[in-house]
Design an enzyme around this catalytic site. Structure first.
Site, PDB file in Angstrom:
ATOM      1  N   ARG A   1      61.061  24.981  44.316  1.00 46.53           N
ATOM      2  CA  ARG A   1      62.026  25.307  43.268  1.00 46.53           C
ATOM      3  C   ARG A   1      61.941  26.787  42.938  1.00 46.53           C
ATOM      4  NH1 ARG A   1      57.842  22.774  42.294  1.00 46.53           N
ATOM      5  NH2 ARG A   1      58.839  20.785  42.687  1.00 46.53           N
TER       6      ARG A   1
ATOM      7  N   ASP B   1      48.871  26.818  43.975  1.00 44.76           N
ATOM      8  CA  ASP B   1      49.686  26.169  42.936  1.00 44.76           C
ATOM      9  C   ASP B   1      48.843  25.598  41.798  1.00 44.76           C
ATOM     10  OD1 ASP B   1      48.670  24.121  44.542  1.00 44.76           O
ATOM     11  OD2 ASP B   1      50.637  23.356  45.145  1.00 44.76           O
ATOM     12  N   THR B   2      47.652  25.083  42.125  1.00 43.22           N
ATOM     13  CA  THR B   2      46.816  24.553  41.041  1.00 43.22           C
ATOM     14  C   THR B   2      46.299  25.657  40.140  1.00 43.22           C
ATOM     15  OG1 THR B   2      46.133  22.785  42.534  1.00 43.22           O
ATOM     16  CG2 THR B   2      44.876  23.027  40.502  1.00 43.22           C
TER      17      THR B   2
ATOM     18  N   THR C   1      51.388  15.794  43.870  1.00 37.75           N
ATOM     19  CA  THR C   1      51.024  15.133  45.125  1.00 37.75           C
ATOM     20  C   THR C   1      49.517  14.882  45.169  1.00 37.75           C
ATOM     21  OG1 THR C   1      52.872  16.192  46.270  1.00 37.75           O
ATOM     22  CG2 THR C   1      51.105  15.315  47.637  1.00 37.75           C
TER      23      THR C   1
END
Length: 476
Positions: free
Chosen positions: A16, A238-239, A259
């Site tokens: 996104r 991302d984490t 996920t």
């Protein structure tokens, strides 16, 4: 004039482009582009199509230009461990393997003859996962020899996309720590480890911190998307970005739920102790050289897979409702339901041909009822996750010597209300939910700090008001 910040957030199942701007203290976000992501199976192996991903990055950027909302800054985050190999001219040498590929299933045995698992952990503090970059590169050296010997640089996926946009060749710190090749103490490549494994030293580029401004877009890229902008190396794992968006400056447990489920707490120093290794906790890098002391748990991958096997006929809200309805119809007592769990971290769930089949077999081995509906599967998965979270929290509290009162759940999984109820039931902790788009918000926080709007991540967390679904995100 409104100043915009663009977060490109790419996960294993989708990406996104989120534009953000500040109105007083309120962070206003707008999703301008979404796209699917998936692994390609070619010749029995799993790969990422980096050209498709790069094309989607450009397309989302063009959408910003069409809207007349030109970002002053931008940054990209993705998942960890996977990488591109480049030749001396900077060209991609081969397809990029996906971490769920099985090529490294047996690599650990040979690698650990050179350096033991305990010594590897003392060097890096990273939880053993057979798909970590250290195992993938070691496997490249022994089975993809021709490509490996031609390789001049190794760039993790967000760094590779950054290179394609800007020409900058460097490795962002938070994602670098997922490789299992960063020294936990120094925060730099562990060259002693690299030499002992006989890996090519030239592969490893300069480590840069989140917030580093690496310049502007290349001219040809600016022409393609319709604008130029300052490019920031955000917390590109991302984490790491999701944890940066946890809305508190107090000690707390976080679960970044997507996920994967990443459960842990933020610390100022690594813990490479025997107890930490025994409990399989990892010391991944965070913003401002903090440490994300956490455990990787399978997460919503199992729900996603089950959904696909039911031909995507149910949305995630309906799946959660079906799980709750299934449990309400059961006549057994709560304690009996709590014991109806499987080990979601078993490697058989990583990338099976049929998730339903491996779950059925796991239930038979445990003497549990085999699920007969999507609600039954979801109930089993949710309860198994909640049970795993409870066990992980117990280990976390023993290692840290801290009793935590609150769990902050961020990411898309924070919308699974029934799972959140089960987490409270199993752990006895208060659950705070959101932000949903935590990864993109943490990405943007680092851009705002780089732009001088905030002095550090705590100020960003405390001063920013985040509204989602027309209500402010709960903070402690």
């Amino acid at each position: 004039m409104t100043k915009y910040y663009l977060a490109v957030d790419i996960g294993a199942s989708g990406g996104r482009h989120i534009l953000a701007h500040l109105e007083d203290r309120v962070l206003v976000t707008e999703t301008v582009y979404r796209f699917e992501n998936y692994m390609d199976k070619i010749g029995g192996s799993l790969y990422w199509d980096t050209e498709r991903l790069f094309g989607e990055v450009l397309e989302g950027m063009r959408k910003c230009a069409l809207l007349g909302k030109i970002p002053s800054f931008m940054g990209i985050d993705t998942w960890g461990v996977d990488y591109a190999l480049l030749d001396k001219e900077g060209n991609l040498l081969d397809r990029v393997y996906a971490y769920r590929d099985h090529r490294t299933d047996d690599t650990d045995g040979e690698l650990e003859q050179i350096i033991s698992l305990s010594e590897l952990y003392q060097h890096t503090g990273i939880q053993k996962q057979k798909f970590n970059t250290v195992y993938q590169l070691f496997e490249d050296k022994r089975s993809r020899t021709e490509i490996y010997e031609k390789a001049d640089k190794m760039l993790l996926l967000p760094d590779y996309l950054t290179y394609r946009l800007t020409g900058n060749v460097s490795t962002e710190y938070t994602n670098a720590t997922t490789t299992g090749l960063i020294n936990a103490g120094s925060g730099d490549w562990d060259y002693e480890l690299i030499e002992r494994l006989d890996l090519n030293r030239s592969l490893f580029t300069e480590i840069v911190n989140p917030g580093s401004n690496v310049g502007r877009l290349k001219e040809d890229i600016a022409e393609k998307v319709g604008f130029n902008t300052e490019y920031i190396k955000v917390a590109s794992h991302d984490t790491a970005s999701a944890v940066a968006a946890v809305p508190t400056d107090k000690e707390t447990i976080f679960i970044s739920s997507g996920t994967w489920s990443l459960l842990g707490t933020e610390r100022m120093a690594p813990d490479c102790s025997v107890n930490a290794q025994k409990e399989n906790f990892t010391n991944e890098g965070g913003v401002e050289r903090r440490y994300r002391f956490l455990k990787n748990i399978m997460g919503m991958w199992m729900i996603q897979s089950i959904r696909h096997e039911y031909d995507d006929a149910y949305d995630y809200k309906k799946i959660a409702e079906s799980a709750q309805e299934y449990d309400l119809q059961r006549k057994c007592i709560k304690e009996e339901l709590q014991d109806r769990v499987i080990d979601v971290n078993d490697s058989e769930f990583l990338s099976p041909e049929s998730m339903r089949e491996v779950i059925d077999k796991a239930c038979i081995r445990r003497g549990l009822p085999v699920p007969d509906s999507i609600g039954a599967y979801a109930s089993l998965i949710y309860r198994s996750l909640a049970s795993n979270y409870r066990n992980a929290i117990k280990g976390l509290e023993e290692i840290t010597g801290t009793s935590y009162e609150t769990i902050h759940i961020v990411g898309g999984g924070s919308q699974a209300d029934y799972l959140n109820e089960l987490i409270e039931e199993y752990t006895g902790k208060k659950v705070c939910k959101g932000p949903i788009e935590a990864t993109a918000i943490g990405n943007i926080y680092v851009q705002l700090i780089s732009d001088g709007i905030y002095k550090d991540i705590n100020e960003a967390r405390i001063k920013t008001i985040i509204n989602e679904n027309n209500r402010p995100v709960e903070r402690v």
